[in-house]
Motif scaffolding. Structure first.
Motif, PDB file in Angstrom:
ATOM      1  N   HIS A   8     -19.967   5.516  34.569  1.00 47.47           N
ATOM      2  CA  HIS A   8     -18.541   5.511  34.253  1.00 47.47           C
ATOM      3  C   HIS A   8     -18.135   4.109  33.815  1.00 47.47           C
ATOM      4  CE1 HIS A   8     -17.593   4.737  38.811  1.00 47.47           C
ATOM      5  NE2 HIS A   8     -18.665   4.130  38.412  1.00 47.47           N
ATOM      6  N   LYS A   9     -16.850   3.852  33.684  1.00 51.77           N
ATOM      7  CA  LYS A   9     -16.393   2.601  33.077  1.00 51.77           C
ATOM      8  C   LYS A   9     -16.812   1.379  33.878  1.00 51.77           C
ATOM      9  CE  LYS A   9     -12.438   4.522  30.594  1.00 51.77           C
ATOM     10  NZ  LYS A   9     -10.964   4.485  30.397  1.00 51.77           N
ATOM     11  N   ASP A  50     -20.768   2.739  28.263  1.00 51.74           N
ATOM     12  CA  ASP A  50     -21.024   2.405  26.860  1.00 51.74           C
ATOM     13  C   ASP A  50     -22.493   2.572  26.489  1.00 51.74           C
ATOM     14  OD1 ASP A  50     -22.273   0.221  28.018  1.00 51.74           O
ATOM     15  OD2 ASP A  50     -20.976  -1.301  27.112  1.00 51.74           O
ATOM     16  N   THR A  67     -22.801   0.946  32.427  1.00 56.71           N
ATOM     17  CA  THR A  67     -21.480   1.544  32.265  1.00 56.71           C
ATOM     18  C   THR A  67     -21.551   2.672  31.239  1.00 56.71           C
ATOM     19  OG1 THR A  67     -20.770   0.106  30.459  1.00 56.71           O
ATOM     20  CG2 THR A  67     -20.486  -0.741  32.693  1.00 56.71           C
TER      21      THR A  67
END
Length: 304
Positions: A198-199, A217, A215
């Protein structure tokens, strides 16, 4: 100065890593030898996909009448969970999950083996899973290295199943299968309590995958960043989450990502109320676990 016996990293309940390099796995299950289940008649055997490095998987075959000609059955490709650092394709947990699934579907199942982090840092697990999938695909013409697959598997009816980190890996296989135009006919994917990033950076993932941000990305860790998501090689996905599971939001996010994407397939979603992460593996005799199991069997039979 810290002694070699002091803990360098403690990712309870998964692993402890000591300064001397030792890894202590805190959740383990006994490994079982291949066998024939006395109740269901399901047979299992181990296969070595690669000897250097060694990657082992296990095949489960439903009860077969040797007097009848071989019948082609659908194939379930299963990827075990365990935070990328514990679990096995040949332990008692995997055996207890796949034996009744194979018997009741009926289908052939292959439990994929992959090397575990941190000894084999990510993305090793992704590469191993894809290698095993390609090995399975080598049987599409009926002349692959394993006779059980040649004789009993309909390679046009394939379903991917994974739980927790295994759902992440199963999703990766589905996308790669679409990108690479695999010869296997993947009909669907079941993602049980999926573990995606997650973020905020995930400390366990950052340790197990040192070249990643840990993360969302990272396209391997989270489909929302994967430019190839729309090419995912199946048309149906069943996502299962549990109400009390800390990973539930990641499963919900996966559902929303698929629905927003250009993939174009059908997403189905189930939440198990009052339950925690992978409860069906730890208490398979509970009524909710039995109910979920029957839902899985029904979905599999609809898809393949």
């Amino acid at each position: 100065m810290a002694s070699s016996t002091e803990i360098a990293h403690d990712f309870t309940p998964f692993i402890r890593v000591y300064n001397d390099g030792r890894v202590e796995r805190l959740l383990t299950a006994p490994r079982l030898p291949p066998s024939t289940d006395p109740v269901t008649g399901v047979q299992s055997k181990d296969i070595v996909i690669s000897s250097d490095p060694e990657v082992k998987s296990r095949i489960f075959l439903p009860k077969i009448n040797p007097e009848h000609p071989p019948k082609k059955l659908p194939l379930i490709i299963y990827v075990h969970g365990g935070g990328f650092c514990i679990g096995s394709p040949i332990n008692i947990v995997t055996q207890a999950f796949l034996t009744p699934l194979v018997s009741q579907t009926p289908a052939v199942a292959i439990s994929i083996g992959y090397r575990l982090a941190p000894e084999h840092p990510l993305p090793t697990a992704y590469h191993d899973c894809w290698d095993v999938f390609q090995w399975i695909a080598s049987h599409a013409a009926g002349s692959g290295p394993d006779q059980w697959i040649n004789d009993y598997v309909d390679t046009g009816r394939v379903l991917l199943v994974g739980e927790s980190a295994g759902a992440n890996l199963a999703h990766y296989i589905a996308v790669q299968a679409g990108v690479n135009k695999t010869s296997l006919g993947i009909r669907g994917l079941i993602a049980l309590h999926p573990y995606f990033s997650h973020k905020e950076p995930d400390n366990l993932i950052k340790f197990l995958y040192p070249t990643s941000s840990g993360t969302d990305d990272d396209p391997k860790l989270n489909p929302c960043s994967d430019p190839d998501l729309e090419k995912m090689g199946c048309s149906r996905v069943l996502i299962v989450v549990a109400e009390k599971d800390s990973l539930k939001p990641r499963g919900v996010g996966y559902k929303e990502t698929l629905e927003r994407s250009k993939w174009g397939g059908k997403v189905e979603f189930i939440e198990n109320e009052g339950e925690d992460h992978c409860f069906y593996l730890f208490d398979p005799s509970s009524e909710k676990a039995k109910g979920l199991f029957q839902t899985l069997v029904s979905f599999i039979n609809q898809v393949i």
